[in-house]
Design a protein around this motif. Structure first.
Motif, short mmCIF file in Angstrom:
data_model
loop_
_atom_site.label_atom_id
_atom_site.label_comp_id
_atom_site.label_asym_id
_atom_site.label_seq_id
_atom_site.Cartn_x
_atom_site.Cartn_y
_atom_site.Cartn_z
N UNK A 52 1.71 3.22 7.52
CA UNK A 52 0.63 3.95 6.63
C UNK A 52 0.20 5.39 7.10
N UNK A 53 -0.23 6.87 6.57
CA UNK A 53 -1.10 7.76 6.72
C UNK A 53 -2.13 8.27 6.02
N UNK A 60 -8.88 14.80 11.08
CA UNK A 60 -8.99 13.02 11.86
C UNK A 60 -7.69 12.45 10.42
N UNK A 61 -6.56 12.17 11.23
CA UNK A 61 -5.82 11.50 10.88
C UNK A 61 -6.12 9.52 11.16
N UNK A 62 -5.29 8.89 10.23
CA UNK A 62 -5.53 7.48 10.20
C UNK A 62 -4.20 6.83 9.80
N UNK A 63 -3.31 6.07 11.10
CA UNK A 63 -2.80 5.08 10.39
C UNK A 63 -2.89 4.06 10.70
N UNK A 64 -1.92 3.25 10.17
CA UNK A 64 -2.41 1.44 9.93
C UNK A 64 -1.28 0.49 10.72
N UNK A 65 -1.57 -0.39 10.79
CA UNK A 65 -0.52 -0.97 12.07
C UNK A 65 -0.06 -1.77 11.12
N UNK A 66 1.28 -1.97 11.18
CA UNK A 66 2.08 -2.66 10.83
C UNK A 66 2.07 -4.04 11.14
N UNK A 67 1.92 -4.33 12.72
CA UNK A 67 2.24 -5.45 13.66
C UNK A 67 0.88 -5.84 12.63
N UNK A 68 -0.38 -5.75 13.56
CA UNK A 68 -1.62 -6.52 12.99
C UNK A 68 -3.24 -5.95 11.92
N UNK A 69 -2.56 -4.18 11.39
CA UNK A 69 -3.61 -4.21 10.66
C UNK A 69 -4.23 -3.26 10.96
N UNK A 70 -4.55 -3.03 12.55
CA UNK A 70 -5.79 -2.39 13.46
C UNK A 70 -5.61 -0.59 12.52
N UNK A 71 -6.11 0.09 12.37
CA UNK A 71 -5.98 1.71 12.07
C UNK A 71 -6.79 1.93 13.27
N UNK A 95 -2.40 3.97 3.55
CA UNK A 95 -4.10 4.39 3.79
C UNK A 95 -4.64 5.87 2.75
N UNK A 96 -5.74 6.04 1.87
CA UNK A 96 -6.28 6.52 0.83
C UNK A 96 -7.64 6.98 1.88
N UNK A 97 -8.18 7.91 1.92
CA UNK A 97 -9.20 8.42 2.30
C UNK A 97 -9.77 9.55 1.00
N UNK A 98 -11.50 9.19 1.13
CA UNK A 98 -12.34 9.14 -0.57
C UNK A 98 -13.07 10.68 0.63
N UNK A 105 -7.37 0.53 2.07
CA UNK A 105 -6.19 0.26 2.93
C UNK A 105 -5.74 -0.84 2.27
N UNK A 106 -4.24 -0.77 2.12
CA UNK A 106 -2.83 -1.88 1.11
C UNK A 106 -3.33 -2.86 2.64
#
Length: 185
Positions: A52-53, A60-71, A95-98, A105-106
């Motif tokens: 997710x992005x 800023x951009x936020x990336x989710x990890x499929x492996x660990x769930x880190x952001x 991922x979505x920011x408000x 985060x899903x």
């Protein structure tokens, strides 16, 4: 508008424009806040497996990890970044920011959703949305509600929405529709 004012306004707009065209306007130079070149890549930690992005607020951009769930948070101006929130060991996908400094985060195969403080990376609240073979894939924010999709079980009965108050850290209530809803669809 009086003719004299019109004539002055016309000159104020046209004269600088004509001068720029005739003299050949030079492109603006990059400033410290705006580099000349955008990053071509965002180096991520080894084994991160981005999914997710989300973009913003700010540069800023936020990336989710499929492996660990880190952001991971990256600066869009420089490409530099770091992990701001350690994951639970299950994926972080949609991922979505408000506008209140939160990241929704899903949780994929974890069957959960998390609300993360963008400033500190702290998990404000974690929601168990499903058990078993459920897959919480994505999230969309609309008004005061966060809607999470589940791939393997795409719909829940309408009487089972989850709600959160304006503070993501408040307890979840089950019931009818209200402001600040967290709904699963």
């Amino acid at each position: 508008m009086r003719p004299a004012i019109r004539k002055t306004a016309f000159r104020a707009l046209i004269v600088p424009l004509a001068a720029a065209l005739l003299l050949g306007a030079q492109p603006a130079q990059a400033t410290a806040h705006q580099p000349a070149h955008k990053p071509a890549a965002f180096p991520l930690p080894d084994g991160f497996q981005p999914e997710g992005i989300a973009i913003g607020p700010g540069p800023h951009a936020y990336f989710g990890s499929r492996a660990t769930g880190d952001v991971y948070r990256a600066d869009l101006r420089t490409g530099e970044g770091s992990v701001i929130s350690k994951g639970p060991g299950t994926p972080t996908l949609g991922l979505k920011t408000d506008g209140r400094g939160r990241l929704f985060a899903a949780g994929g195969t974890g069957g959960d959703a998390r609300v993360i403080d963008l400033r500190t990376g702290a998990v404000l609240k974690s929601y168990r949305l499903a058990t078993g073979a459920a897959f919480v894939n994505d999230v969309i924010l609309m008004g005061d509600a966060a809607y999470f999709s589940r791939v393997r079980r795409p719909a829940l009965p309408a009487e089972r929405p989850l709600h959160h108050s304006a503070d993501a850290g408040d307890d979840v209530r089950r019931g009818g529709r209200a402001a600040g809803q967290l709904l699963i669809v």
